[in-house]
Design an enzyme around this catalytic site. Structure first.
Site, mmCIF file in Angstrom:
data_model
loop_
_atom_site.group_PDB
_atom_site.id
_atom_site.type_symbol
_atom_site.label_atom_id
_atom_site.label_comp_id
_atom_site.label_asym_id
_atom_site.label_seq_id
_atom_site.Cartn_x
_atom_site.Cartn_y
_atom_site.Cartn_z
ATOM 1 N N GLY A 22 11.242 -6.899 17.030
ATOM 2 C CA GLY A 22 12.464 -7.650 17.279
ATOM 3 C C GLY A 22 13.711 -6.873 16.940
ATOM 4 C CG ASP A 42 6.789 -4.784 10.202
ATOM 5 O OD1 ASP A 42 7.898 -5.092 10.671
ATOM 6 O OD2 ASP A 42 5.764 -5.489 10.345
ATOM 7 C CG ASP A 68 3.444 -9.509 1.709
ATOM 8 O OD1 ASP A 68 4.659 -9.796 1.782
ATOM 9 O OD2 ASP A 68 2.560 -10.356 1.496
ATOM 10 C CE1 TYR A 160 15.007 -18.500 9.328
ATOM 11 C CE2 TYR A 160 16.625 -19.825 10.515
ATOM 12 C CZ TYR A 160 16.051 -18.592 10.235
ATOM 13 O OH TYR A 160 16.530 -17.463 10.846
ATOM 14 C CE LYS A 164 16.982 -15.974 7.612
ATOM 15 N NZ LYS A 164 16.738 -14.535 7.334
ATOM 16 N N PRO A 196 10.720 -12.609 20.097
ATOM 17 C CG PRO A 196 8.755 -11.345 20.270
ATOM 18 C CD PRO A 196 10.247 -11.200 20.146
#
Length: 259
Positions: A22, A42, A68, A160, A164, A196
């Site tokens: 992404g 990643d 991780d 979420y 943020k 995605p």
């Protein structure tokens, strides 16, 4: 939209978490093409090394590391390997993150803890691991991926949105604590993105009956944001062009948050 390629990060070492897919992959690619030596960290180590290999085939400098970033041991190992490969970091892009779309009363405690770990604890761990390298040089810039969700609440995204909001204040607080030691820290806050992750968010919100139709998105931000546009904004914050930008929240949302 493509940022001009002019070597703005030449000679710099950049570490990007969540850098294999992404917007993270777009930033890894752009930073490398702008002259940085890029450590791509990643959870999908194979994807990180595959992207790094593609960049090396272009004659660029990149390496992939699996980790991780919500686990301290993984972070320590990956950051140490990145330093051994490229030297101390000049840029840290805390991009790793994901989302859960779910009615608030249905959120399980383990889901709350998991998303907090992926989206917030990862920034703490990565920054705590990389910041000492920057302090050695009394210079460095940190970028944290936040979201319009830090300031624009959405049904089904209480968890979420909360993560943020934490990203927003984390960046601001780091900036204030370390400003006098040569460190800058800023948050980048995209709107809905054509990735995605972004498409999955839209699909799940629609399944909950939230109006994120094409017409609604057009009214809020004109169109979907492209990964390259997020990467270009991150490049600005990573470069010396933003030398007096510190503790800022840069919205990449075409006015969504201004409505």
């Amino acid at each position: 939209m493509n940022a001009r390629l002019d070597g703005r990060l030449a000679g710099k070492v950049a570490i990007i978490s969540g850098g294999a897919g992404g917007c993270g992959a777009a930033a890894s690619t752009l930073f490398a093409r702008q002259g940085a030596r890029v450590a791509i960290i990643d959870r999908d180590g194979d994807a990180a090394e595959t992207l790094a290999s593609i960049l090396r085939d272009e004659g660029l400098s990149a390496a992939g590391f699996g980790a991780d970033v919500a686990r301290k041991q993984d972070v320590a190992r990956a950051v140490a390997a990145a330093r051994e490969t490229f030297g101390p970091a000049d840029v840290l892009f805390n991009h790793a993150g994901t989302l859960i779309v779910k009615p608030f009363l249905d959120i399980e405690e383990d889901e709350w803890d998991w998303l907090m770990a992926v989206n917030v604890k990862s920034m703490y761990l990565m920054t705590q691991a990389v910041l000492p390298q920057m302090l050695e040089k009394a210079a460095g810039t940190i970028i944290c991926t936040s979201s319009i969700s830090a300031v624009c609440a959405t049904p089904g995204e209480v968890l979420y949105d909360t993560t943020k909001g934490a990203c927003h204040m984390f960046a601001r607080a780091i900036a204030i604590e370390y400003r006098e030691r040569g460190i800058r820290c800023n948050a980048i806050a995209p709107g809905f993105i054509r990735t995605p992750h972004g498409i999955r968010e839209i699909d799940q919100l629609r399944a909950m009956g939230v109006d994120v139709s094409e017409n609604s998105i057009a009214q809020q931000q004109g169109r979907l944001c492209e990964p390259s546009e997020v990467a270009a904004a991150a490049l600005f914050l990573a470069s010396d062009e933003s030398s007096f930008v510190n503790g800022a929240h840069l919205f990449v949302d075409n006015g969504f948050s201004a409505l």
